[in-house]
Motif scaffolding. Structure first.
Motif, PDB file in Angstrom:
ATOM      1  N   ASN A  84       0.977  -1.244   0.131  1.00 58.08           N
ATOM      2  CA  ASN A  84       0.022  -0.024  -0.004  1.00 58.08           C
ATOM      3  C   ASN A  84       1.156   1.150   0.018  1.00 58.08           C
ATOM      4  O   ASN A  84       0.629   2.239  -0.618  1.00 58.08           O
ATOM      5  CB  ASN A  84      -0.672  -0.048   1.083  1.00 58.08           C
ATOM      6  CG  ASN A  84      -2.181  -0.862   0.981  1.00 58.08           C
ATOM      7  OD1 ASN A  84      -2.193  -1.515  -0.037  1.00 58.08           O
ATOM      8  ND2 ASN A  84      -3.078  -1.021   2.034  1.00 58.08           N
ATOM      9  N   GLU A  87       2.104   1.989  -3.308  1.00 58.76           N
ATOM     10  CA  GLU A  87       1.252   2.233  -4.248  1.00 58.76           C
ATOM     11  C   GLU A  87       0.731   3.810  -4.060  1.00 58.76           C
ATOM     12  O   GLU A  87       0.430   4.512  -4.943  1.00 58.76           O
ATOM     13  CB  GLU A  87      -0.067   1.258  -3.900  1.00 58.76           C
ATOM     14  CG  GLU A  87       0.027  -0.171  -4.583  1.00 58.76           C
ATOM     15  CD  GLU A  87      -1.084  -0.948  -4.340  1.00 58.76           C
ATOM     16  OE1 GLU A  87      -0.778  -2.173  -4.617  1.00 58.76           O
ATOM     17  OE2 GLU A  87      -1.875  -0.572  -3.291  1.00 58.76           O
ATOM     18  N   GLU A  88       0.707   4.132  -2.928  1.00 57.53           N
ATOM     19  CA  GLU A  88       0.109   5.536  -2.749  1.00 57.53           C
ATOM     20  C   GLU A  88       1.174   6.615  -3.365  1.00 57.53           C
ATOM     21  O   GLU A  88       0.918   7.706  -3.450  1.00 57.53           O
ATOM     22  CB  GLU A  88      -0.141   5.795  -1.256  1.00 57.53           C
ATOM     23  CG  GLU A  88      -1.524   4.965  -0.690  1.00 57.53           C
ATOM     24  CD  GLU A  88      -2.098   5.938   0.531  1.00 57.53           C
ATOM     25  OE1 GLU A  88      -1.941   6.961   0.651  1.00 57.53           O
ATOM     26  OE2 GLU A  88      -3.156   5.252   0.981  1.00 57.53           O
ATOM     27  N   SER A  99      -8.794  -5.908  -5.562  1.00 56.82           N
ATOM     28  CA  SER A  99      -9.233  -5.267  -4.401  1.00 56.82           C
ATOM     29  C   SER A  99      -9.870  -6.204  -3.524  1.00 56.82           C
ATOM     30  O   SER A  99     -10.010  -6.195  -2.154  1.00 56.82           O
ATOM     31  CB  SER A  99      -9.791  -3.553  -4.803  1.00 56.82           C
ATOM     32  OG  SER A  99     -10.061  -3.178  -3.603  1.00 56.82           O
ATOM     33  N   TYR A 239     -10.039   2.496   2.849  1.00 55.92           N
ATOM     34  CA  TYR A 239      -8.925   1.896   2.019  1.00 55.92           C
ATOM     35  C   TYR A 239      -9.665   0.490   1.197  1.00 55.92           C
ATOM     36  O   TYR A 239     -10.624   0.222   1.664  1.00 55.92           O
ATOM     37  CB  TYR A 239      -7.615   1.630   2.545  1.00 55.92           C
ATOM     38  CG  TYR A 239      -7.401   0.622   3.803  1.00 55.92           C
ATOM     39  CD1 TYR A 239      -7.474  -0.720   3.539  1.00 55.92           C
ATOM     40  CD2 TYR A 239      -7.931   0.972   4.885  1.00 55.92           C
ATOM     41  CE1 TYR A 239      -7.465  -1.560   4.679  1.00 55.92           C
ATOM     42  CE2 TYR A 239      -7.896   0.350   6.165  1.00 55.92           C
ATOM     43  CZ  TYR A 239      -7.766  -1.282   5.886  1.00 55.92           C
ATOM     44  OH  TYR A 239      -7.856  -2.116   6.896  1.00 55.92           O
ATOM     45  N   GLU A 240      -9.108   0.125   0.331  1.00 56.02           N
ATOM     46  CA  GLU A 240      -9.533  -0.933  -0.616  1.00 56.02           C
ATOM     47  C   GLU A 240     -11.006  -0.580  -0.857  1.00 56.02           C
ATOM     48  O   GLU A 240     -11.214   0.345  -1.338  1.00 56.02           O
ATOM     49  CB  GLU A 240      -9.406  -2.330   0.426  1.00 56.02           C
ATOM     50  CG  GLU A 240      -7.832  -2.772   0.585  1.00 56.02           C
ATOM     51  CD  GLU A 240      -7.160  -2.907  -0.671  1.00 56.02           C
ATOM     52  OE1 GLU A 240      -7.635  -2.936  -2.001  1.00 56.02           O
ATOM     53  OE2 GLU A 240      -5.936  -3.050  -0.569  1.00 56.02           O
ATOM     54  N   VAL A 330      -3.025   0.492   7.966  1.00 53.58           N
ATOM     55  CA  VAL A 330      -4.424  -0.470   7.955  1.00 53.58           C
ATOM     56  C   VAL A 330      -5.067  -1.040   9.305  1.00 53.58           C
ATOM     57  O   VAL A 330      -4.088  -0.845  10.143  1.00 53.58           O
ATOM     58  CB  VAL A 330      -3.979  -1.696   6.866  1.00 53.58           C
ATOM     59  CG1 VAL A 330      -3.646  -1.355   5.556  1.00 53.58           C
ATOM     60  CG2 VAL A 330      -3.083  -2.717   7.563  1.00 53.58           C
TER      61      VAL A 330
END
Length: 393
Positions: A84, A87-88, A99, A239-240, A330
């Protein structure tokens, strides 16, 4: 016959680092007055392996197999946070199917983690039966993981931009079967444990944390939600694709060890609800997108050859981390699992700082056990739910 004189001085006892109820190599230096705990000092570091420095000398793909060794009972979450962050940083879009697959794996991992919290916690306070029950369900979970990822515990399944492989044929049906089987088993746990008078005697009012105290200590996860604060990063950070499902944040007001038990039991039921909705609504499409983006960058013409693209995929996708910093988090089973990442226009992170929920939640232990009995240390430590792999890193 001489009567032994009563000693008034305090006794200092070492609990751990190889006590079975320490859940790993945690050492507590406990000062006792008879059975009463006067002071408690946790000693950490017996499982320190330099995970952050290793990360700074590896590409993300090279580092992924290491991360499952932080919290080795909730391995999908350590992988999720590891991908993550980049990715961000690179603003990489994850395909919807990927996802959904991630959410399914994360929630299965949450159930597995809570199960392996429940069994030893009950064994710590004197109930052996649930310890055997939870392994029955956990084995079925690990069968699902093994079928999808090839490994039972250390999966190496998440990738930047998606997941490593699509779900195999028939896996969705098997997972739905597990959900149908698991819900009555949770009801069985509740019937066996929740109203048991001996269990209630050990946990009710033990290890109380007030709402304000929980916030001031930076607690997260079930530790925070059991103190009357319905804070869940799945709802907060969106998120997701968690927003697409119908589920509730589980929380309690009491703030004691019983409340923490109730939160985790309820979370397992909510996780099953999320998994069922994700399995029934999973879309088609690709399961990752980084390879396509990488081959678009014509840095080395050879990379676009048929042999590289479709036969061997020889080089691991070297993903450059741009020169900026960010913090990503997360909602892991134990609390907020975060990564502070600084990129430096290199394939290696310049700084990789892990924020483990176990370490932050463990800080409050000395305060909770003071003025309690020696036997209550096991209850309180068990209710915190720590894994020394992520505490020490």
């Amino acid at each position: 016959m001489t009567v032994p004189a009563t000693r008034n001085d305090l006794m200092i006892v070492n609990m751990g680092p190889h006590h079975p109820s320490m859940h790993g190599v945690l050492r507590l230096i406990v000062t006792l007055d008879g059975e009463d705990v006067i002071d408690c000092e946790p000693i950490l570091g017996y499982l320190h392996r330099g995970m952050e420095k290793i990360a700074e000398n590896r590409t993300i793909i090279q580092y992924l197999p290491y991360v499952t060794r932080w919290d080795y009972l909730a391995t999908m979450f350590t992988e999720a946070i590891t991908v993550n962050a980049p990715e961000e940083l690179g603003n990489i879009q994850v395909p919807r199917r990927a996802s959904y697959i991630r959410v399914i794996m994360l929630e299965l991992s949450r159930i597995a983690s809570h199960l392996l919290w429940l069994g030893p916690f009950m064994a710590d306070i004197g109930a052996q039966t649930p310890f055997f029950y939870i392994f029955r369900e956990r084995e079925l979970l690990y069968d699902l993981f093994e079928t999808a990822t090839g490994m039972r515990m250390m999966h190496n399944f998440f990738r930047i931009g998606g997941v490593a492989a699509d779900l195999p044929h028939g896996w969705i049906d098997k997972c739905l079967d597990f959900c149908d089987y698991f819900l009555p088993e949770v009801a069985e746990y509740q019937k066996l444990i929740t109203r048991n008078p001996i269990f209630l005697e050990r946990v009710e009012g033990v290890g109380f944390i007030a709402e304000e105290e929980a916030i001031n200590w930076g607690l997260s996860g079930p530790m925070l939600r059991a103190s009357g604060i319905p804070w869940d990063l799945r709802k907060v950070d969106h998120y997701e694709c968690y927003d697409e499902f119908d589920w509730e944040v589980q929380w309690q007001k009491e703030g004691d060890s019983l409340a923490r038990y109730l939160v985790r039991i309820s979370e397992m039921i909510e996780s099953v609800k999320i998994i069922q909705q994700a399995l029934e609504g999973i879309p088609g499409g690709p399961y990752e997108n980084l390879e396509a983006r990488r081959f678009d960058r014509v840095r080395n013409i050879e990379w676009n050859d048929f042999e590289y693209r479709f036969i061997s995929k020889k080089p691991s996708p070297t993903f450059e981390l741009s020169k900026q910093e960010l913090y990503v988090r997360v909602e892991a089973p134990k609390g907020e699992l975060g990564i502070f990442l600084i990129g430096d226009n290199s394939v290696f992170p310049w700084r990789w700082k892990i924020r483990p929920p176990g370490l932050i939640n463990l800080q409050i232990l000395p305060q909770l056990v003071k003025r309690m009995k020696l036997a209550d240390i096991m209850t309180i430590l068990g209710s915190i739910d720590i894994i020394m792999g992520e505490v020490d890193r």
